[in-house]
Design an enzyme around this catalytic site. Structure first.
Site, short mmCIF file in Angstrom:
data_model
loop_
_atom_site.label_atom_id
_atom_site.label_comp_id
_atom_site.label_asym_id
_atom_site.label_seq_id
_atom_site.Cartn_x
_atom_site.Cartn_y
_atom_site.Cartn_z
CG ASP A 1 -3.99 8.82 7.91
OD1 ASP A 1 -4.16 7.60 8.07
OD2 ASP A 1 -4.02 9.36 6.80
CD GLU B 1 -3.10 -0.76 2.25
OE1 GLU B 1 -2.83 0.03 3.18
OE2 GLU B 1 -4.13 -1.45 2.23
#
EC number: 4.2.1.20
Length: 265
Positions: A60, A49
């Site tokens: 995040d 990824e």
């Protein structure tokens, strides 16, 4: 059959679990990203990824927010991420690469152009964090037409309706977020993961990768008993931040090898 689907079929046939590490394009240095990608493969990664930096990474935690800031400072864009994948493909035509990021950079480029350029660069899948399945049916269809797997997030708070929606349009794998909160969170509860994954499997036979809170070989092994793959991101970023000068690549390869060995044990 897509490259990601073929990979998971092979893993299942051999009784193995997938290992999906996350690194950010351009962090710690754009010149090092492709080298780090190859180190991930040498360590035993199944899929990579590759994060596309964005100025407002709302899902995040502080670790990945810091790397986004560093990558943006280096001038990394969606276009340069695709160039990195293209460079990686010169030596590795087989390892699936998934771009992971937010909708804004894709929207700026345009979905049609993005699909064309991503496929040409060698991208196999795309995960747009702020693109829930019910709002991204057309986007997913465009990606599939281009030969790119649209991958979606599910979480402990996902309703059965959302699970059904993701199951209908996702391909490659489904990324199950193992806990509430942002990336890099702790307190992984593997029993919770094991209880929810069957609910997803009721709706689809697409492989399920689990991420958030997986930080070492032990937690990866524990999650793998119910998941088809494990995703590790924040711990890798911490490792790269803390690696002595000139040792980031080797430190990363060693860490990934430890996880791979645990999954195979």
């Amino acid at each position: 059959m897509s490259k990601i689907t073929a990979l998971f079929k092979e893993l299942k046939a051999t009784g193995k679990k997938g290992l999906i590490p996350f690194i950010a394009a351009g962090d710690p240095d754009p010149k090092q990203t492709v080298e780090l990608m190859h180190a991930l493969v040498r360590g035993g990664s199944s899929v990579i990824e590759l994060g596309v930096p964005f100025s407002d990474p709302m899902a995040d935690g502080p670790v990945i927010q810091r790397l986004s800031e560093r990558a943006l400072t280096h001038g990394v864009t969606l276009h340069s991420c695709l160039e990195m994948v293209k460079e990686f493909r010169k030596k590795d035509a087989n390892t699936p690469v998934v771009l992971m990021g937010y909708a804004n950079p894709v929207e700026q480029m345009g979905a049609e152009r993005f699909a064309t350029e991503a496929k040409a660069a060698g991208v196999d899948g795309v995960l747009v964090v702020d693109c829930p399945p019910e709002e991204c049916v057309d986007f997913a269809a465009r990606m599939r037409v281009a030969g790119i797997d649209p991958i979606f997030l599910l979480a402990p708070t996902s309703s059965q309706e959302r699970i059904k929606g993701a199951a209908k349009i996702a391909s490659g794998y489904i990324y199950y977020v193992s806990m509430r909160g942002v990336t890099g969170a702790s307190h992984l509860n593997t029993q919770d993961v094991a209880s929810i994954i069957p609910k997803i499997r009721e709706e689809t036979d697409i492989p399920i990768a689990v991420g958030f809170g997986i930080s070492d070989a032990a937690s990866a092994k524990a999650v793998s008993t119910s998941a088809d793959a494990v995703v590790i991101g924040s711990q890798i970023i911490r490792l790269l931040e803390d690696a002595p000068s000139g040792q980031a690549v080797q430190s990363l390869e060693t860490f990934i090898r430890e996880i791979r060995d645990a999954l195979d044990s």
